[in-house]
Design a protein around this motif. Sequence first.
Motif, short mmCIF file in Angstrom:
data_model
loop_
_atom_site.label_atom_id
_atom_site.label_comp_id
_atom_site.label_asym_id
_atom_site.label_seq_id
_atom_site.Cartn_x
_atom_site.Cartn_y
_atom_site.Cartn_z
N ILE A 41 0.87 -1.18 0.00
CA ILE A 41 0.00 0.00 0.00
C ILE A 41 0.91 1.22 0.00
N ARG A 42 0.99 1.91 -1.12
CA ARG A 42 1.93 3.02 -1.26
C ARG A 42 1.37 4.35 -0.81
N SER A 43 0.08 4.53 -0.91
CA SER A 43 -0.54 5.80 -0.56
C SER A 43 -0.89 5.83 0.93
N GLU A 44 -0.52 6.91 1.60
CA GLU A 44 -0.86 7.02 3.02
C GLU A 44 -2.37 7.15 3.22
N ARG A 45 -3.02 7.81 2.30
CA ARG A 45 -4.49 7.94 2.40
C ARG A 45 -5.14 6.57 2.26
N ARG A 46 -4.65 5.78 1.31
CA ARG A 46 -5.18 4.44 1.11
C ARG A 46 -4.87 3.55 2.33
N LEU A 47 -3.71 3.74 2.90
CA LEU A 47 -3.32 2.98 4.09
C LEU A 47 -4.26 3.27 5.25
N CYS A 48 -4.63 4.52 5.43
CA CYS A 48 -5.58 4.89 6.48
C CYS A 48 -6.95 4.27 6.23
N GLU A 49 -7.38 4.26 4.97
CA GLU A 49 -8.66 3.64 4.63
C GLU A 49 -8.63 2.14 4.93
N GLU A 50 -7.53 1.50 4.54
CA GLU A 50 -7.41 0.05 4.77
C GLU A 50 -7.34 -0.26 6.26
N ALA A 51 -6.63 0.56 7.02
CA ALA A 51 -6.55 0.34 8.47
C ALA A 51 -7.91 0.55 9.13
N HIS A 52 -8.73 1.39 8.53
CA HIS A 52 -10.07 1.62 9.05
C HIS A 52 -10.96 0.40 8.82
N LEU A 53 -10.75 -0.30 7.70
CA LEU A 53 -11.63 -1.39 7.32
C LEU A 53 -11.16 -2.78 7.76
N ASN A 54 -9.86 -3.01 7.76
CA ASN A 54 -9.33 -4.35 7.96
C ASN A 54 -9.08 -4.61 9.45
N LEU A 55 -9.69 -5.65 9.98
CA LEU A 55 -9.54 -5.96 11.41
C LEU A 55 -8.12 -6.36 11.77
N ALA A 56 -7.45 -7.07 10.89
CA ALA A 56 -6.07 -7.49 11.17
C ALA A 56 -5.15 -6.28 11.25
N TYR A 57 -5.37 -5.31 10.39
CA TYR A 57 -4.55 -4.09 10.43
C TYR A 57 -4.80 -3.33 11.73
N ARG A 58 -6.06 -3.26 12.12
CA ARG A 58 -6.41 -2.59 13.38
C ARG A 58 -5.74 -3.29 14.56
N TRP A 59 -5.79 -4.61 14.56
CA TRP A 59 -5.18 -5.37 15.64
C TRP A 59 -3.68 -5.11 15.71
N PHE A 60 -3.01 -5.17 14.56
CA PHE A 60 -1.56 -4.98 14.52
C PHE A 60 -1.17 -3.57 14.96
N CYS A 61 -1.99 -2.59 14.62
CA CYS A 61 -1.71 -1.18 14.99
C CYS A 61 -2.18 -0.84 16.39
N ARG A 62 -2.71 -1.82 17.10
CA ARG A 62 -3.20 -1.63 18.47
C ARG A 62 -4.37 -0.63 18.53
N LEU A 63 -5.22 -0.69 17.53
CA LEU A 63 -6.42 0.15 17.49
C LEU A 63 -7.63 -0.70 17.81
N SER A 64 -8.50 -0.21 18.65
CA SER A 64 -9.75 -0.93 18.92
C SER A 64 -10.76 -0.55 17.83
N LEU A 65 -11.93 -1.13 17.91
CA LEU A 65 -12.97 -0.83 16.91
C LEU A 65 -13.43 0.62 17.01
N GLU A 66 -13.34 1.20 18.19
CA GLU A 66 -13.80 2.57 18.39
C GLU A 66 -12.73 3.62 18.10
N ASP A 67 -11.46 3.21 18.09
CA ASP A 67 -10.37 4.18 17.89
C ASP A 67 -10.40 4.75 16.48
N GLU A 68 -10.06 6.02 16.42
CA GLU A 68 -10.01 6.70 15.13
C GLU A 68 -8.65 6.47 14.47
N VAL A 69 -8.67 6.19 13.19
CA VAL A 69 -7.43 6.01 12.44
C VAL A 69 -6.93 7.39 12.05
N PRO A 70 -5.65 7.68 12.30
CA PRO A 70 -5.15 9.05 11.98
C PRO A 70 -5.14 9.32 10.48
#
Length: 102
Positions: free
Chosen positions: A73-102
């Motif tokens: 994922i080369r685009s930072e904007r796309r990376l934020c979108e993917e981290a918002h949608l993908n549960l594995a990415y959220r888990w790895f980034c230590r974000l809960s379901l309620e946390d906002e992706v920067p």
Amino acid sequence: MMGQLSSGQERLFYSFNLEDHIPTNHLLRSIDRCLDLSDLRHYLTDFYSPIGRPSIDPELMIRMLVVGYCYGIRSERRLCEEAHLNLAYRWFCRLSLEDEVP
């Protein structure tokens, strides 16, 4: 007889643990076992100003960049979108379901 999805009142509270939904053989689990960023804030403290707007957590930033690198994922904007949608990415980034992706 055809069933119909009941559209009753939504639940108020959910019991959901991200840990339970990430497979044990997932690539990010393997990386997480080897990745230790516990001292990162200590090393970077001198580079941050005590005044001004709070920055993004450096550990979160590194973890998101690792996800972007591993999955092409080369685009930072796309990376934020993917981290918002993908549960594995959220888990790895230590974000809960309620946390906002920067």
